[in-house]
Motif scaffolding. Sequence first.
Motif, PDB file in Angstrom:
ATOM      1  N   ALA A 132       0.900   4.208  -2.890  1.00 12.91           N
ATOM      2  CA  ALA A 132       0.748   5.624  -2.548  1.00 12.91           C
ATOM      3  C   ALA A 132       1.760   6.500  -3.283  1.00 12.91           C
ATOM      4  CB  ALA A 132       0.883   5.807  -1.033  1.00 12.91           C
TER       5      ALA A 132
ATOM      6  N   ARG B  81       0.827  -1.213   0.000  1.00 15.44           N
ATOM      7  CA  ARG B  81       0.000   0.000   0.000  1.00 15.44           C
ATOM      8  C   ARG B  81       0.862   1.263   0.000  1.00 15.44           C
ATOM      9  NH1 ARG B  81      -4.376   0.018   4.503  1.00 15.44           N
ATOM     10  NH2 ARG B  81      -5.105   1.797   3.279  1.00 15.44           N
TER      11      ARG B  81
ATOM     12  N   ALA C  67     -10.330   7.207  -2.109  1.00 16.42           N
ATOM     13  CA  ALA C  67      -9.628   8.490  -1.971  1.00 16.42           C
ATOM     14  C   ALA C  67     -10.148   9.502  -2.979  1.00 16.42           C
ATOM     15  CB  ALA C  67      -8.141   8.284  -2.144  1.00 16.42           C
TER      16      ALA C  67
ATOM     17  N   SER D 161      -9.514   0.980  -0.512  1.00 16.87           N
ATOM     18  CA  SER D 161      -9.267   2.313  -1.054  1.00 16.87           C
ATOM     19  C   SER D 161      -9.039   2.234  -2.552  1.00 16.87           C
ATOM     20  CB  SER D 161      -8.052   2.968  -0.374  1.00 16.87           C
ATOM     21  OG  SER D 161      -6.888   2.190  -0.603  1.00 16.87           O
ATOM     22  N   CYS D 162      -9.223   3.374  -3.211  1.00 19.63           N
ATOM     23  CA  CYS D 162      -8.951   3.505  -4.641  1.00 19.63           C
ATOM     24  C   CYS D 162      -8.357   4.885  -4.861  1.00 19.63           C
ATOM     25  CB  CYS D 162     -10.230   3.320  -5.457  1.00 19.63           C
ATOM     26  SG  CYS D 162     -10.014   3.578  -7.229  1.00 19.63           S
ATOM     27  N   THR D 163      -7.174   4.961  -5.457  1.00 14.41           N
ATOM     28  CA  THR D 163      -6.457   6.240  -5.548  1.00 14.41           C
ATOM     29  C   THR D 163      -6.992   7.154  -6.626  1.00 14.41           C
ATOM     30  OG1 THR D 163      -4.804   5.373  -7.102  1.00 14.41           O
ATOM     31  CG2 THR D 163      -4.333   5.140  -4.730  1.00 14.41           C
ATOM     32  N   ASN D 164      -7.659   6.610  -7.644  1.00 16.42           N
ATOM     33  CA  ASN D 164      -8.094   7.451  -8.758  1.00 16.42           C
ATOM     34  C   ASN D 164      -9.430   6.951  -9.295  1.00 16.42           C
ATOM     35  OD1 ASN D 164      -8.265   9.222 -10.900  1.00 16.42           O
ATOM     36  ND2 ASN D 164      -6.175   8.852 -11.635  1.00 16.42           N
TER      37      ASN D 164
ATOM     38  N   ALA E 190       0.134   7.623  -6.533  1.00 16.98           N
ATOM     39  CA  ALA E 190      -1.270   8.044  -6.445  1.00 16.98           C
ATOM     40  C   ALA E 190      -1.569   9.277  -7.284  1.00 16.98           C
ATOM     41  CB  ALA E 190      -1.642   8.295  -4.988  1.00 16.98           C
ATOM     42  N   ASP E 191      -0.589  10.147  -7.479  1.00 19.91           N
ATOM     43  CA  ASP E 191      -0.822  11.392  -8.217  1.00 19.91           C
ATOM     44  C   ASP E 191      -0.561  11.246  -9.711  1.00 19.91           C
ATOM     45  OD1 ASP E 191      -1.524  12.737  -5.885  1.00 19.91           O
ATOM     46  OD2 ASP E 191       0.553  13.345  -5.478  1.00 19.91           O
TER      47      ASP E 191
END
Length: 303
Positions: free
Chosen positions: A51, A47, A303, A280-283, A54-55
Amino acid sequence: MTPSVTIVIPTYNRALVLPQAIEAALGQSHPKTTVMVVDDGSQDETRAIIARYADHPGFVGVSLAGNIGTAQAKNVGIALSTTDAITFHDSDDLPHRDKVMRQARVLGNETIGAHPCLNWRLAGREPETRIQVGGVLSHHELILPDGERVEIRRTLSLVDDFFPNLQMAAGVPGDWTHVNSGLFHRSVFDRLGGFLDCIEEDREFRNRLIMAGEVLWVIPEILLTKIETPDSLTQLGATDYDSPRRIADRKRVWDAVGRWFATREVDPVPIDLSGITIRSCTNPALCDRAALSGMTPLREQVA
């Protein structure tokens, strides 16, 4: 038109090798590529690695609350992706830079037709009509734990469960054309469903494609390097090629082929995510919102 592509990378406790797989996937030359890592309930630093990315505008990190197995993790990727085509890379796979682009160009080629020199009616198609290629495969190479490099080029292995008599002079057993990293048109999953929940899921999916008459195109070049490590599924005693679990799953696959020879019927494998909890899901903007909302969320949710 060249299709958009999602690279789905299912992973479980492979934090040491995952970054290089992500970097290689994000570095693909095909401009319409999304990379989706599905963390299958890892207990290591996976995880934290997700992260880091993530961007990135082309990256999605999906973390599941529990371990559901590789086949179901791939099904999560199928359900959440929104692109025209999907490919699956293991967390120890290093695709060559142009792999996805070359596969996508074949998949999007609208000039491929059913030449009348072949018996297309046997596969449910009429001669001299346009063909939508269902999957584009390539050859690959293995780097084994002892450092040995093995090239995998035996296309004949696509039908080894159907015609084992053809394999006798084809080389060492296990010298196979890798189906997992093929690029598949989304319509294939619409027709045939996803992966069967077993550790021979790639083999079973390959057989279902063939039995259903899907067109498979093979690029006869090595476009993927697989880095085998002692904790790879094919190296672990519980899941290697001689394990009781894999032997049982292999029989399950062979029984399905036997039924097809008798009936010529192919049953799809529905994708059911109702019992899967997403952490969770970043995008989420790159995901199918209906599929995402259909998975049970934890409080930290998306997220």
